[in-house]
Enzyme design. Structure first.
Site, PDB file in Angstrom:
ATOM      1  NE  ARG A   1      -9.127  -3.974  12.221  1.00  0.00           N
ATOM      2  CZ  ARG A   1      -8.702  -5.181  11.930  1.00  0.00           C
ATOM      3  NH1 ARG A   1      -9.293  -6.213  12.439  1.00  0.00           N
ATOM      4  NH2 ARG A   1      -7.675  -5.373  11.138  1.00  0.00           N
TER       5      ARG A   1
ATOM      6  CE  LYS B   1       4.577 -14.031  -6.798  1.00  0.00           C
ATOM      7  NZ  LYS B   1       4.056 -12.732  -7.208  1.00  0.00           N
TER       8      LYS B   1
ATOM      9  CD  GLU C   1       5.240 -11.312 -10.185  1.00  0.00           C
ATOM     10  OE1 GLU C   1       5.036 -10.154  -9.815  1.00  0.00           O
ATOM     11  OE2 GLU C   1       4.665 -12.296  -9.697  1.00  0.00           O
TER      12      GLU C   1
ATOM     13  CG  HIS D   1      -3.545  -5.649 -11.915  1.00  0.00           C
ATOM     14  ND1 HIS D   1      -3.409  -6.821 -11.243  1.00  0.00           N
ATOM     15  CD2 HIS D   1      -2.297  -5.324 -12.321  1.00  0.00           C
ATOM     16  CE1 HIS D   1      -2.149  -7.196 -11.251  1.00  0.00           C
ATOM     17  NE2 HIS D   1      -1.428  -6.293 -11.897  1.00  0.00           N
TER      18      HIS D   1
ATOM     19  CE  LYS E   1      -0.199  -5.616 -15.779  1.00  0.00           C
ATOM     20  NZ  LYS E   1       0.801  -4.829 -15.089  1.00  0.00           N
TER      21      LYS E   1
ATOM     22  CG  HIS F   1      -3.214 -11.585 -13.509  1.00  0.00           C
ATOM     23  ND1 HIS F   1      -4.323 -10.835 -13.203  1.00  0.00           N
ATOM     24  CD2 HIS F   1      -2.368 -11.422 -12.453  1.00  0.00           C
ATOM     25  CE1 HIS F   1      -4.153 -10.260 -12.025  1.00  0.00           C
ATOM     26  NE2 HIS F   1      -2.980 -10.603 -11.548  1.00  0.00           N
TER      27      HIS F   1
ATOM     28  CE  LYS G   1      -5.093 -12.226  -8.197  1.00  0.00           C
ATOM     29  NZ  LYS G   1      -3.818 -11.860  -7.531  1.00  0.00           N
TER      30      LYS G   1
HETATM   31  C1  BG6 Z   1      -0.985  -9.748  -8.534  1.00  0.00           C
HETATM   32  C2  BG6 Z   1      -0.437 -10.957  -7.821  1.00  0.00           C
HETATM   33  O1  BG6 Z   1      -2.283 -10.008  -8.993  1.00  0.00           O
HETATM   34  O2  BG6 Z   1      -0.150  -9.417  -9.638  1.00  0.00           O
HETATM   35  C3  BG6 Z   1       1.004 -10.729  -7.411  1.00  0.00           C
HETATM   36  O3  BG6 Z   1      -1.218 -11.225  -6.668  1.00  0.00           O
HETATM   37  C4  BG6 Z   1       1.843 -10.263  -8.575  1.00  0.00           C
HETATM   38  O4  BG6 Z   1       1.555 -11.914  -6.850  1.00  0.00           O
HETATM   39  C5  BG6 Z   1       1.181  -9.079  -9.268  1.00  0.00           C
HETATM   40  O5  BG6 Z   1       3.123  -9.881  -8.087  1.00  0.00           O
HETATM   41  C6  BG6 Z   1       1.934  -8.679 -10.507  1.00  0.00           C
HETATM   42  O6  BG6 Z   1       1.359  -7.552 -11.089  1.00  0.00           O
HETATM   43  P1  BG6 Z   1       2.158  -6.714 -12.161  1.00  0.00           P
HETATM   44  O7  BG6 Z   1       1.176  -5.687 -12.627  1.00  0.00           O
HETATM   45  O8  BG6 Z   1       3.347  -6.128 -11.456  1.00  0.00           O
HETATM   46  O9  BG6 Z   1       2.573  -7.672 -13.233  1.00  0.00           O
END
Ligand code: BG6
Length: 512
Positions: free
Chosen positions: A67, A364, A242, A204, A208, A266, A174
């Protein structure tokens, strides 16, 4: 459209030698949501890193759509800032100049026909000026509620189909839906415009290195596969912990929660790679068929009040830092019932895995950042030792450390040196950092390159995504009708209910 007939054959990629670098052919990418966090922190730096490694074609074109009323120069400045802040490889002015030459920005919103027509013109003229040859990938880094508008606009403006040559692909971030029904609807919308073979759904984690190494570990070696089954394995723990909180992410996370955010994608993908049968090759069709087969055999274990746990972090200490609870984080509903910790028990109804629980957990604000998969072995059926000689010996384990400290660890018993005969746990540790001098590319580098090369093995299919929701939905429904998540203090390892979930089976979580 047939992707086969238009697939650019890379002269540098010899089919005989898969170790050669794979270089994308003439192509361009349009990013929707280019001003978002993901694009700034991951996508744009990854594109630069690919260019810097010589893996993008010289005429690569990058088109931002958004935008803001940006000129080409404004867009270049924005991308450069993102690259300088987050790219993995060093900044190289020559590489940058060549990449920047191919950048353009088209301004507009997702319901603006004229803006999409302007975008279509931009692609046509870029095909002339940069030699992109009609080969375009559309990256949807936008919230799911916009998928449908963007996909329909691409269709309406004629961009979804190549004109007389070239290919068109869509890459989708996602979350892919928030339950089975919404995922099916998204798949219906996307597949009504793009054939499934042109759809690249990003998870993603599959990009890895350590996750791809699961396949090497299992299928390139002889020593693991014979014991990779219910005769030897007691249970499997998949952990994604995390230490970060959710400050700044309320818009996406509140109402979504940990299970939808990472278990559905994941962690279930990790389970599929750990548990699937050996594919006859790693071609997309064969690999994805094996993953889908094992997911079809996977079901959640009930009763959910005992086999699942969920929690929400409250204020606590992250190391020496005092941190606030979720409900105090800006943007979160002060009565939010969103879980920031989720754990569940899955089982796989197959000859190989029947009776082996797969415990998945994520959260988290936990003790530290670590993702790992632990295969915990059964005890030997008989041990010719006195009990006190082995009291420091626990179950053998193979632990795949996805991140950080990437590597694989084996835990087994060894005699303690000395005149007494005592056995206790020791670790044998393979670490990427020590074994290899090469640095691992970022997941997004790998996945963006794969999408440009039409290599779809590492992208979940519509069927995999839907099956993952089918596995998770009963747990989500149960939670929804059973009040709030339990509390856990920031900096700890989650709610007491998560420990109870394993304790009732006579097991405990690893403290990674
Ligand atoms: C994302 C989640 O897909 O993966 C996040 O939405 C998360 O909440 C992140 O923090 C973690 O990715 P990575 O590669 O740092 O483990």
């Amino acid at each position: 459209m047939s992707d086969e007939s238009t697939h650019w054959v890379n002269p540098l990629r010899s089919p005989e030698d898969k170790r050669l670098p794979r270089i994308a052919g003439p192509s361009g990418m349009v990013i929707f949501g280019v001003t978002g966090d993901l694009a700034r922190k991951k996508l744009l730096p990854a594109i630069y890193d690919l260019a810097n490694r010589g893996l993008l074609p010289p005429g690569f074109a990058l088109v931002g759509f958004g935008r803001r009323n940006w000129s080409k120069q404004d867009f270049e400045d924005y991308v450069r800032e993102a690259v300088e802040a987050s790219s993995r490889t060093a900044f190289n002015t020559n590489v940058w100049d060549r990449l920047a030459e191919g950048m353009q920005f088209v301004s507009g919103s997702f319901n603006d026909d004229a803006a999409f027509d302007a975008l279509a013109n931009t692609l046509r003229s870029t095909d002339e000026t940069r030699g992109t040859n009609g080969n375009w990938a559309f990256y949807l880094s936008v919230p799911p509620e916009h998928f449908s508008s963007v996909v329909h606009q691409l269709d309406r403006s004629g961009m979804a189909q190549p004109q007389d040559h070239g290919w068109r692909r869509v890459i989708i971030e996602k979350p892919f839906g928030h339950d089975l029904e919404s995922a099916k609807e998204l798949n219906r919308v996307v597949n009504s415009v793009f054939p499934e073979r042109s759809v690249f759904r990003i998870d993603h984690y599959l990009g890895k290195e350590t996750v791809q190494n699961i396949m090497a570990l299992r299928f390139a070696n002889q020593m693991f596969e014979p014991v990779w089954n219910s005769h030897y394995i007691d249970h499997v723990q998949i952990t994604m912990a995390e230490d970060i909180g959710l400050g700044g992410r309320a818009g996406y996370y509140d109402g979504i929660g940990a299970a939808r955010d990472v278990i559905q994608n994941h962690l279930i993908q990790l389970l599929a790679l750990i548990a699937m049968e050996e594919p006859t090759s790693f071609s997309p069709g064969r690999l994805r068929a094996e993953k889908l087969k094992v997911l079809r055999a996977t079901t959640p274990v009930e009763p959910f009040d005992e086999t699942t746990a969920r929690g929400q972090y409250v204020a606590g200490w992250q190391g020496s830092e005092r941190v606030i609870g979720l409900r105090e984080e800006s943007g979160f509903d002060p009565n939010s019932a969103t879980e920031t910790y989720a754990a569940c028990t899955l089982e796989i109804n197959s000859r190989r895995w029947a009776g082996v629980p797969f415990y998945l957990r994520t959260g988290k604000r936990l003790g530290r950042r670590v993702t790992e998969i632990a295969l915990v072995f059964k005890r030997p059926p008989y041990q010719p030792f006195e009990d006190d000689q082995t009291k420091l010996l626990t179950n053998n384990a193979v632990v795949i450390r996805v991140q950080p400290d990437e590597g694989v660890l084996m835990r087994f018993g060894s005699k303690v040196p000395g005149t007494a005969f005592e056995v206790r746990d020791v670790n044998m540790d393979f670490s990427y950092a020590e074994a290899f001098t090469e640095q691992s590319p970022e997941a997004y580098e790998r996945l963006i390159l794969d999408a440009l090369l039409d290599e779809s093995s590492l992208f979940p299919t519509n069927a995999e995504v839907e099956r993952s929701w089918e596995i998770l939905d009963p747990i989500l429904n149960y939670w929804e009708s059973h009040g709030h998540p339990d509390e856990y203090r920031a900096g700890t390892w989650g709610p007491a209910s998560a420990d109870a979930m394993l304790a009732k089976d006579g097991r405990q979580w690893r403290r990674p």
